[in-house]
Design an enzyme around this catalytic site. Structure first.
Site, PDB file in Angstrom:
ATOM      1  N   ASP A   1      29.828  45.796  73.014  1.00 15.00           N
ATOM      2  CA  ASP A   1      30.867  46.783  73.290  1.00 15.00           C
ATOM      3  C   ASP A   1      32.228  46.172  73.580  1.00 15.00           C
ATOM      4  OD1 ASP A   1      29.943  45.783  75.720  1.00 15.00           O
ATOM      5  OD2 ASP A   1      29.416  47.736  76.552  1.00 15.00           O
TER       6      ASP A   1
ATOM      7  N   GLN B   1      25.984  45.526  75.777  1.00 14.89           N
ATOM      8  CA  GLN B   1      25.507  44.152  75.671  1.00 14.89           C
ATOM      9  C   GLN B   1      24.247  43.905  76.503  1.00 14.89           C
ATOM     10  OE1 GLN B   1      29.731  42.356  76.394  1.00 14.89           O
ATOM     11  NE2 GLN B   1      28.542  40.772  75.371  1.00 14.89           N
ATOM     12  N   HIS B   2      23.611  42.775  76.219  1.00 18.71           N
ATOM     13  CA  HIS B   2      22.584  42.154  77.059  1.00 18.71           C
ATOM     14  C   HIS B   2      21.221  42.845  77.061  1.00 18.71           C
ATOM     15  CE1 HIS B   2      25.796  39.736  78.689  1.00 18.71           C
ATOM     16  NE2 HIS B   2      26.344  40.725  79.356  1.00 18.71           N
TER      17      HIS B   2
END
EC number: 2.7.1.17
Length: 481
Positions: free
Chosen positions: A239, A81-82
């Site tokens: 994820d 992520q991110h």
């Protein structure tokens, strides 16, 4: 390879350090082939990776799957992520991707919180209070530090979006991963134009958010991978949302994931909004919510301590009063992005094994402290805690979680749950089923249950006390950097 009972699907996990691919029988959940290839991550001031190596690793992982990958009827990609992926007009990376564990944007996170009404306003607006992990803070950092790079950007993507777009030629994402950016409003389930305007990001540069169960596209020509043209491609997801799919999670079941980072989460039918910022109010990949707390320091930090002590990671010893706060890479929970590790209570007779156990205790303490905030008030406090991730296979991790949580602990036998969740998402495109229902049909959460033991409240209280006393020191350490 024996004949499959149903069509084959591919699930992918593009994580921080490697890409893993599974070819799965959509009827039974049987993994018929798998592959894995590594990535590199910079070790300088930040944490960065060249997205093109994710594509190369995907190709290598699929090649290891052999002919099975060529038979796939659908594919889905889950990923870390991110991360901020910036692309130019040709779809090439403008610069290396800024990863989730790059904490250089901590000042931008603090400023954005102040400029847009404070933590409570952010939580109500986006579901989360942004930290240095969130994509919006990374974009703000990039705009300040590398304005020339920002001027060259024609598309902004998350890591799993980048790979999906190279498969389909279309810019898409999903609500689960979009909810970790900081510029997606959880209340309206749309990009927040006010936040985007504040950080100078044109909404036209962002991908379309695909609805749960919707086809994101089909495989195009010239991709260089073993998929046939026209193979269905699912939206993919972040994820943690993919792992939730892989477990077939029902609301209220707690999960602790022990990987490079550590997370605790549960599916909820209530939209979360924690003004303290401890719990991120993420969306899941199905239409519900995935309140989640994350620590930066988990298995990697404990393994580093074991290495420094010259010990095997299982060589723990009980009986120490030493306390170790393993914030080796700063920390997100608690929010101390520039902190460092701290050891307190060392005695002449303290052993190396006791110090290693203190590292385990410190890592698990941070996660358990957030668990009650993650769970709804009506969740069953005696329900088994599902323990997943690489650390879940380690006896020392299992026993530490068991001792400090006071809960029964269940260890699902299924491996690679992020890739398995992506495979369930791909299978859902073919069958019309909810992806979590697919995973439950595959019985992915099955595994041994370790009975509950009495909670070690004394250790939890000692660590809490040290953390409270040390907070001013850790803040001063941060200010000096």
């Amino acid at each position: 390879m024996s004949a499959a009972e149903g069509p084959l699907v591919v699930g992918v996990d593009t994580s921080t350090q490697s890409t893993k691919a599974l070819v799965v029988d959509a009827a039974t959940g049987r993994v018929v082939a798998s592959g894995q290839a590594p990535h590199t991550v910079s070790s300088g001031a930040g944490r960065e990776s060249d997205p093109r190596q994710w594509w190369e690793a995907l190709g290598e992982a699929l090649a290891q799957c052999g002919d099975a990958a060529r038979e796939a009827a659908a594919v889905s990609i889950g990923g870390q992520q991110h991360g901020l992926v910036t692309l130019d007009a040709r779809g090439e990376p403008v610069r290396p991707a800024l990863l989730w564990n790059d904490v250089r944007s901590a000042p931008q996170a603090r400023r954005l919180i102040d400029e847009l009404g404070g933590a409570k306003a952010w939580a109500e607006r986006t579901g989360s209070v942004p930290s240095a992990s969130f994509t919006v803070t990374k974009w703000a950092w990039l705009a300040e530090q590398e304005p020339d790079a920002v001027r060259a950007v024609k598309a902004v993507r998350l890591p799993h979006d980048y790979l999906t777009e190279r498969l389909t030629g279309e810019g898409t994402t999903d609500r689960g991963d979009a909810s970790g950016t900081g510029w997606w409003a959880s209340g309206t389930e749309a990009y927040d134009e006010g936040i985007l305007a504040r950080v100078g990001l044109d909404p036209a540069l962002l991908p379309r958010v695909v609805r749960p169960g919707e086809v994101a596209g089909t495989v195009r020509d010239g991709h260089g991978l073993p998929f046939s043209k026209g193979t269905l491609v699912a939206a993919g997801t972040g994820d943690n949302a993919a792992a939730a799919l892989g477990l077939g999670l029902r609301p209220g079941v707690p999960v602790m994931s022990l990987g490079t980072s550590g997370t605790v989460y549960a599916v909820s039918q209530r939209r979360p909004a924690d003004p303290t910022g401890t719990v991120a109010g993420f969306a899941d990949a199905r239409g519900d919510w995935l309140p989640l707390a994350c620590t930066l320091n988990c298995t990697l930090a404990v393994d580093r301590v074991a290495s420094l002590l010259g010990l095997d990671r299982e060589a723990v010893e009980p009986g120490a009063d030493a306390t170790f706060l393993p914030f080796l890479d700063g920390e997100r929970t608690p929010n101390l992005p520039h902190s460092s590790g701290l050891l307190y209570g060392l005695r002449h007779d303290t052993t190396a094994g006791q110090l290693l156990q203190a590292a385990y205790d410190g890592a698990v303490h941070s996660l358990l402290g957030a668990l009650d905030l993650v769970l709804d008030a009506d969740a069953d406090p005696s329900a088994p805690l599902l323990l997943i991730g690489g650390g879940a296979r380690g006896t020392a991790w299992q026993q530490t979680v068991r001792r400090l949580s006071g809960r029964p602990v269940q260890i699902p036998e299924a491996r690679e749950l992020v890739a398995l969740g992506a495979a369930a998402q791909a299978a859902g495109l073919l069958t019309g089923e909810d992806a979590a229902a697919v995973a439950r049909r595959w019985n992915t959460a099955a595994g041994p249950v370790l009975d509950a033991v009495e909670r070690d409240q004394a250790t939890l209280n000692r660590i809490t006390g040290v953390l409270s006393d040390a907070a001013p020191l850790l803040e001063r350490d941060a200010a000096s950097r």
